[in-house]
Scaffold this motif. Structure first.
Motif, short mmCIF file in Angstrom:
data_model
loop_
_atom_site.label_atom_id
_atom_site.label_comp_id
_atom_site.label_asym_id
_atom_site.label_seq_id
_atom_site.Cartn_x
_atom_site.Cartn_y
_atom_site.Cartn_z
N GLY A 1 106.33 42.05 41.66
CA GLY A 1 105.98 43.46 41.70
C GLY A 1 104.48 43.68 41.74
N TRP A 2 104.00 44.54 40.82
CA TRP A 2 102.58 44.87 40.83
C TRP A 2 101.72 43.71 40.41
CZ3 TRP A 2 100.26 44.02 36.22
CH2 TRP A 2 101.09 43.97 35.11
N PHE A 3 102.34 42.68 39.79
CA PHE A 3 101.54 41.57 39.29
C PHE A 3 101.09 40.61 40.38
CE2 PHE A 3 99.68 39.27 35.99
CZ PHE A 3 99.97 37.92 36.11
N ASN A 4 101.74 40.71 41.56
CA ASN A 4 101.39 39.76 42.63
C ASN A 4 99.91 39.78 43.01
OD1 ASN A 4 104.60 39.77 43.61
ND2 ASN A 4 103.45 37.92 44.02
N PRO A 5 99.37 40.97 43.40
CA PRO A 5 97.94 40.94 43.74
C PRO A 5 97.06 40.59 42.55
CG PRO A 5 98.85 43.17 43.92
CD PRO A 5 99.97 42.28 43.63
N VAL A 6 97.49 40.98 41.32
CA VAL A 6 96.71 40.63 40.13
C VAL A 6 96.65 39.12 39.96
CG1 VAL A 6 96.58 40.83 37.63
CG2 VAL A 6 97.24 42.80 38.98
N ALA A 7 97.83 38.46 40.09
CA ALA A 7 97.87 37.00 39.95
C ALA A 7 97.01 36.34 41.01
CB ALA A 7 99.31 36.51 40.06
N ALA A 8 97.12 36.82 42.26
CA ALA A 8 96.32 36.24 43.35
C ALA A 8 94.83 36.34 43.03
CB ALA A 8 96.64 36.93 44.66
N LEU A 9 94.40 37.52 42.55
CA LEU A 9 92.98 37.70 42.24
C LEU A 9 92.55 36.85 41.05
CD1 LEU A 9 92.46 41.51 42.82
CD2 LEU A 9 91.38 39.65 44.04
N LEU A 10 93.43 36.71 40.05
CA LEU A 10 93.07 35.91 38.88
C LEU A 10 92.87 34.45 39.27
CD1 LEU A 10 95.34 37.25 35.99
CD2 LEU A 10 92.86 37.34 36.14
N ILE A 11 93.83 33.90 40.04
CA ILE A 11 93.70 32.50 40.46
C ILE A 11 92.47 32.34 41.34
CG2 ILE A 11 94.80 30.60 41.69
CD1 ILE A 11 97.48 31.76 40.92
N ALA A 12 92.24 33.29 42.25
CA ALA A 12 91.08 33.20 43.14
C ALA A 12 89.79 33.22 42.33
CB ALA A 12 91.10 34.34 44.14
N THR A 13 89.74 34.08 41.29
CA THR A 13 88.54 34.13 40.45
C THR A 13 88.35 32.82 39.70
OG1 THR A 13 88.91 36.49 40.19
CG2 THR A 13 87.36 35.46 38.68
N GLY A 14 89.47 32.22 39.24
CA GLY A 14 89.37 30.92 38.58
C GLY A 14 88.78 29.88 39.51
N LYS A 15 89.26 29.85 40.76
CA LYS A 15 88.75 28.88 41.72
C LYS A 15 87.28 29.13 42.02
CE LYS A 15 91.44 28.16 45.31
NZ LYS A 15 92.32 28.57 46.42
N ALA A 16 86.92 30.40 42.20
CA ALA A 16 85.52 30.72 42.50
C ALA A 16 84.63 30.29 41.34
CB ALA A 16 85.38 32.21 42.77
N THR A 17 85.12 30.50 40.11
CA THR A 17 84.33 30.09 38.93
C THR A 17 84.09 28.58 38.95
OG1 THR A 17 85.48 31.82 37.73
CG2 THR A 17 84.19 30.26 36.44
N ILE A 18 85.14 27.81 39.27
CA ILE A 18 85.00 26.35 39.31
C ILE A 18 83.98 25.95 40.38
CG2 ILE A 18 86.23 24.23 39.89
CD1 ILE A 18 88.70 25.42 38.64
N VAL A 19 84.07 26.61 41.55
CA VAL A 19 83.12 26.28 42.62
C VAL A 19 81.70 26.57 42.18
CG1 VAL A 19 82.36 26.88 44.94
CG2 VAL A 19 84.77 26.56 44.49
#
Lengths: 99, 87
Positions: free
Chosen positions: A34-52
């Motif tokens: 549901g509404w959590f899909n884009p939130v999850a995508a952004l959270l994981i993407a932010t995690g990856k960006a932080t690692i980079v």
């Protein structure tokens, strides 16, 4: 410049973690949350960006406080951008919008 | 739309999405091509022995640029390609 030299093993490990997180993003995208899909995508993407930023851009090993401050400010600005965009989009009176 | 027989699909939504999609992937592709060019120059410079453990600033700056481009992609890929995959 940077005195600290990282082992190539660490770089490979970080790369492997990023690949795993990409697979996780793709898998989570297939599950209907549901509404959590884009939130999850952004959270994981932010995690990856932080690692980079921390490892590949060497920010974790920098002794320059100014560098850290610039990055924190940039993230804060991004937060403002996302918050205002979401505030506009999520409060629109469109009936069939998929948010 | 499947599951919502009463919902009408507004073609303007698709137009907005695709104009953003092409603009963003196009800009990103342009920056990637520039990055490849920069790497080519860096490889040439390294082959000519221009870098030492004391001086490798162009390599670091080129790397930083490339990581900026790939961080953009980290956000672009899920938001443009995976966003409605669950539907």
């Amino acid at each position: 410049m940077a005195e600290h030299i990282l082992s190539s093993k660490l770089y490979w490990a970080i790369w492997a973690i990023l690949i795993c997180l990409t697979v996780v993003t793709a898998l989570v995208a297939r599950v209907d949350l549901g509404w959590f899909n884009p939130v999850a995508a952004l959270l994981i993407a932010t995690g990856k960006a932080t690692i980079v930023v921390l490892f590949f851009m060497h920010v974790k090993y920098t002794s320059e406080k100014l560098t850290t401050m610039v990055i924190v400010s940039a993230l804060f600005w991004l937060l403002i951008l996302l918050a205002l965009s979401l505030a506009d989009y999520s409060t629109r009176p469109i009936s069939q919008n998929c948010m | 739309m499947p599951g919502h027989p009463e919902a009408k699909i507004d073609p303007r939504h698709a137009q907005i999405f695709f104009s953003l999609y092409f603009a963003m992937t196009g800009m990103h592709a342009l920056h990637m091509i520039i990055g490849v060019g920069i790497f080519g120059v860096l490889i040439f410079m390294a082959w000519r022995g221009r870098f030492t453990p004391e001086y490798h600033t162009p390599l670091e700056i080129g790397g930083l640029y490339w990581h900026f481009v790939d961080i953009v992609w980290i956000y672009l890929f899920p938001l443009l390609y995976l966003i409605d995959r669950h539907k």
